[in-house]
Motif scaffolding. Structure first.
Motif, PDB file in Angstrom:
ATOM      1  N   GLU A 102       0.842  -1.170   0.000  1.00  0.00           N
ATOM      2  CA  GLU A 102       0.000   0.000   0.000  1.00  0.00           C
ATOM      3  C   GLU A 102       0.889   1.236   0.000  1.00  0.00           C
ATOM      4  O   GLU A 102       1.686   1.470   0.909  1.00  0.00           O
ATOM      5  N   LYS A 235       5.274  15.244  14.427  1.00  0.00           N
ATOM      6  CA  LYS A 235       4.698  16.583  14.347  1.00  0.00           C
ATOM      7  C   LYS A 235       5.144  17.476  15.499  1.00  0.00           C
ATOM      8  O   LYS A 235       5.337  18.666  15.329  1.00  0.00           O
ATOM      9  N   THR A 236       5.308  16.889  16.650  1.00  0.00           N
ATOM     10  CA  THR A 236       5.627  17.719  17.813  1.00  0.00           C
ATOM     11  C   THR A 236       7.118  17.736  18.143  1.00  0.00           C
ATOM     12  O   THR A 236       7.533  18.380  19.094  1.00  0.00           O
ATOM     13  N   ASN A 237       7.906  17.029  17.352  1.00  0.00           N
ATOM     14  CA  ASN A 237       9.348  16.988  17.638  1.00  0.00           C
ATOM     15  C   ASN A 237       9.954  18.360  17.769  1.00  0.00           C
ATOM     16  O   ASN A 237      10.749  18.639  18.645  1.00  0.00           O
ATOM     17  N   LEU A 239       8.916  20.953  18.790  1.00  0.00           N
ATOM     18  CA  LEU A 239       8.615  21.714  19.993  1.00  0.00           C
ATOM     19  C   LEU A 239       9.703  21.563  21.052  1.00  0.00           C
ATOM     20  O   LEU A 239       9.833  22.397  21.932  1.00  0.00           O
ATOM     21  N   SER A 240      10.469  20.480  20.978  1.00  0.00           N
ATOM     22  CA  SER A 240      11.522  20.338  21.995  1.00  0.00           C
ATOM     23  C   SER A 240      12.713  21.240  21.691  1.00  0.00           C
ATOM     24  O   SER A 240      13.604  21.374  22.518  1.00  0.00           O
ATOM     25  N   PHE A 244      11.532  27.149  20.627  1.00  0.00           N
ATOM     26  CA  PHE A 244      10.084  27.175  20.825  1.00  0.00           C
ATOM     27  C   PHE A 244       9.762  27.212  22.306  1.00  0.00           C
ATOM     28  O   PHE A 244       9.199  26.286  22.847  1.00  0.00           O
ATOM     29  N   ARG A 245      10.143  28.293  22.936  1.00  0.00           N
ATOM     30  CA  ARG A 245       9.925  28.343  24.367  1.00  0.00           C
ATOM     31  C   ARG A 245       8.539  28.869  24.727  1.00  0.00           C
ATOM     32  O   ARG A 245       7.920  28.407  25.654  1.00  0.00           O
ATOM     33  N   VAL A 247       4.503  29.720  24.428  1.00  0.00           N
ATOM     34  CA  VAL A 247       3.337  28.987  23.983  1.00  0.00           C
ATOM     35  C   VAL A 247       2.655  29.605  22.769  1.00  0.00           C
ATOM     36  O   VAL A 247       2.200  28.895  21.881  1.00  0.00           O
ATOM     37  N   ILE A 250       4.275  28.497  19.692  1.00  0.00           N
ATOM     38  CA  ILE A 250       3.899  27.119  19.418  1.00  0.00           C
ATOM     39  C   ILE A 250       2.546  27.067  18.740  1.00  0.00           C
ATOM     40  O   ILE A 250       2.328  26.354  17.761  1.00  0.00           O
ATOM     41  N   GLN A 251       1.641  27.858  19.263  1.00  0.00           N
ATOM     42  CA  GLN A 251       0.290  27.794  18.727  1.00  0.00           C
ATOM     43  C   GLN A 251       0.206  28.273  17.277  1.00  0.00           C
ATOM     44  O   GLN A 251      -0.398  27.602  16.444  1.00  0.00           O
ATOM     45  N   LEU A 254       1.725  25.488  15.175  1.00  0.00           N
ATOM     46  CA  LEU A 254       0.875  24.304  15.012  1.00  0.00           C
ATOM     47  C   LEU A 254      -0.348  24.613  14.150  1.00  0.00           C
ATOM     48  O   LEU A 254      -0.770  23.796  13.336  1.00  0.00           O
ATOM     49  N   ASP A 255      -0.903  25.785  14.348  1.00  0.00           N
ATOM     50  CA  ASP A 255      -2.047  26.156  13.524  1.00  0.00           C
ATOM     51  C   ASP A 255      -1.663  26.143  12.048  1.00  0.00           C
ATOM     52  O   ASP A 255      -2.406  25.665  11.206  1.00  0.00           O
ATOM     53  N   GLU A 258      -1.456  22.547  10.942  1.00  0.00           N
ATOM     54  CA  GLU A 258      -2.764  21.910  10.838  1.00  0.00           C
ATOM     55  C   GLU A 258      -3.530  22.420   9.620  1.00  0.00           C
ATOM     56  O   GLU A 258      -4.275  21.696   8.987  1.00  0.00           O
TER      57      GLU A 258
END
Lengths: 341, 341
Positions: A102, A235-237, A239-240, A244-245, A247, A250-251, A254-255, A258
């Motif tokens: 597949e 996806k969240t890697n 962030l570490s 990216f301190r 928030v 980050i938002q 991520l937005d 997405e």
DNA sequence: AATTAGCACTCGAGTAATATGAGTGCTAAC
DNA sequence: GTTAGCACTCATATTACTCGAGTGCTAATT
């Protein structure tokens, strides 16, 4: 033109910053073994590099940090390809080793493994469905005014869409059309279907079938495939990463991820080979602290998709580029073997 | 048993905390108009409520915060249903108004709108494919050792899976089987297909077709549908909540969301009607600061999916519950009208 | 002319001292 | 039973201060 010593200093500054994410000062630089001159000399050279816009200070008495221009210079002139370790090669090969039929699964796994290897975020733009060739068209009635149109392609991909009939439809005529279309269109790339239908097939149908135009319109209406699917790994890697301190950053980031359509624009228009976009070169504010490295993959000569790694500007360019080069080549080979012809 | 005054105080504390996310002190409470007694009295009552485990202090001299038990009591005993505003009703109805025939799109939009209305994260567990009834089975050969099996259901949903033939297969026999299966299995729920095939159809096939068992195994092998798709709305909404201040918490939370399988377990096993799970009641560490409110939706009497809102423990239970009740009822109605029978 | 030592200066980060105020529990008076 | 009063607590904010890694500039050295 930069002197050798300036190049050396620039290289070390960027390498160091990539590794430790801390501004680099003249004193700590002078301790590196490849440096034989004093910190004062370095300060002088640094001042020059800063004037050229290749490095910056975060405040008057801080060490230096690469500027965007600096990264660009680094990528264009100072990068030495990194050899992959056996482990890395094994990890990549392992995906292709197990026989996965597949395509979706294969691509999803690719994103997975790339993110694990890099600890950044991997993004894979799925195979261009429009380049697939039609294997079979099928229309399955659901109830008296609805049906599903199903397109199966040479890669085994199945595309389907709902049709709503505006009026009572003669099923036997619909069936006839579908039969003719299958006969004439097998092997044609989806992107050319519409064209071909109107240029070559409409005429034939006209002779045999009443209302052929309404039915044809319904069918071709389902042919506007949305954009290719985007697969993520880790996806969240990102962030570490220390950049990216806060928030809110980050938002927005991520937005943006997405949202997908801006990201899609970023990925779709890629020349073949490796591309590096640094910070604002991506033209998107949510990405101004990120770099995106893309590679393309293909079946035969036909470029069909993109695989990318998204990390901070401070990412390990050399390693990621080597990984992507290797990966995309391997992926293309496997796909070509599976679906060529 | 709590006195009326204690109930009043508990209610106000929780309402206030839900709104402002700040510990509530006796003095600020005494200023509310519904309160006629002094702060000292409140302090005494609060001490009792704390002893009962309904509220807590964050440190010795802080105001009070609802405990998990407190929220549970609040949800079970103090909740007054909130009437939806016209605007909210309109927003929800607007999705169902436009005639959307693709179930997927409808569900995706639902998640979208619910997240916008609540500013929390909305999660919709897609319709149970296994409850759909078979409309048509089709097998399309891709090359000499591969084919795609396609199941079309009564809702117009298309499920497909790759088959790899272990040996050369007689296509005409395969076709025969598919024809028989279609004839006998139309209208059977996917979940019962396998059973029915082996109990009722295998016998018939045996008489007509050589190698029927190999072919049948291949076909039934594709019937293990993975879990239903999960749709999200406002995935990052919850990050703006003040309880998500530190990055590591965000990361564990997002990883949990991305992971999907634990989340799926949380959503799948739901009794019909509204369910509220508060904090650790979810049994998942990444969710210990979150509450999950779920509602089910159905086609006819058959419960086929779940719609949920995920927010902080401090979420506006009353409003979310009312929204979900209304929403799931409407959604069920629309679906029933579209696909019943 | 290029390099380096020396020095005054800057600034972020950390620490300790201190004030503020919203909160508490308890006691005694109402 | 209720409340006023009071001593006490603790998170938060502010301030002052130190520390050290960094800078640029100048003058001496090679």
């Amino acid at each position: 033109m930069l002197t050798d010593r300036q190049l050396l200093i620039l290289q070390i500054i960027i390498d160091d910053f990539i590794q430790y994410a801390q501004p680099v000062g003249s004193r700590s630089l002078s301790k590196k073994e490849s440096i034989t001159f004093s910190s004062a000399t370095i300060r002088n050279e640094m001042a020059d590099l800063e004037e050229l816009g290749l490095i910056e200070k975060t405040h008057t008495s801080s060490g230096r940090v690469p500027s965007e221009k600096g990264y660009r210079y680094y990528v264009d002139h100072l990068l030495s390809p990194k050899k992959l370790t056996k482990k890395e090669i094994m990890a990549i090969r392992s995906i292709f080793a197990e026989k996965i039929y597949e395509l979706e699964t294969l691509v999803q796994k690719s994103a997975q493994i790339l993110s694990e290897l890099t600890s950044y975020t991997a993004i894979v733009l799925g195979p261009k469905v429009s380049e697939n060739r039609l294997k079979r068209l099928q229309i399955v009635p659901i109830n008296e005014d609805k049906a599903v149109a199903i397109f199966v392609t040479n890669t085994g991909h199945v595309e389907n869409k709902m049709i709503t009939f505006p009026e009572k439809i003669d099923m036997s005529e619909l069936e006839k059309i579908v039969n003719i279309l299958n006969e004439k269109l097998a092997g044609v790339p989806l992107s050319e279907l519409k064209d071909k239908i109107y240029k070559e097939i409409a005429n034939i149908l006209r002779k045999h079938i009443r209302n052929y135009d309404i039915l044809l319109k319904l069918i071709t209406g389902t042919l506007n495939v949305g954009h290719e699917k985007i697969y993520f790994g880790g996806k969240t890697n990102i962030l570490s990463q220390p950049e990216f301190r806060d928030v809110s950053q980050i938002q927005t980031f991520l937005d943006f991820i997405e949202q997908e359509d801006e990201l899609y624009d970023l990925l779709k228009t890629n020349p073949s080979g490796i591309t590096v976009k640094i910070g604002t070169e991506n033209k998107i504010s949510a990405m101004e602290n990120c770099s995106l490295i893309t590679a393309t993959y293909s079946i035969g000569e036909k470029q069909i998709g993109t695989v990318a790694v998204l990390g901070p500007k401070r990412m390990d360019y050399s390693r990621v580029i080597s990984l992507l080069k290797f990966f995309s080549k391997d992926l293309s080979q496997v796909l070509t073997k599976l679906y060529q012809g």
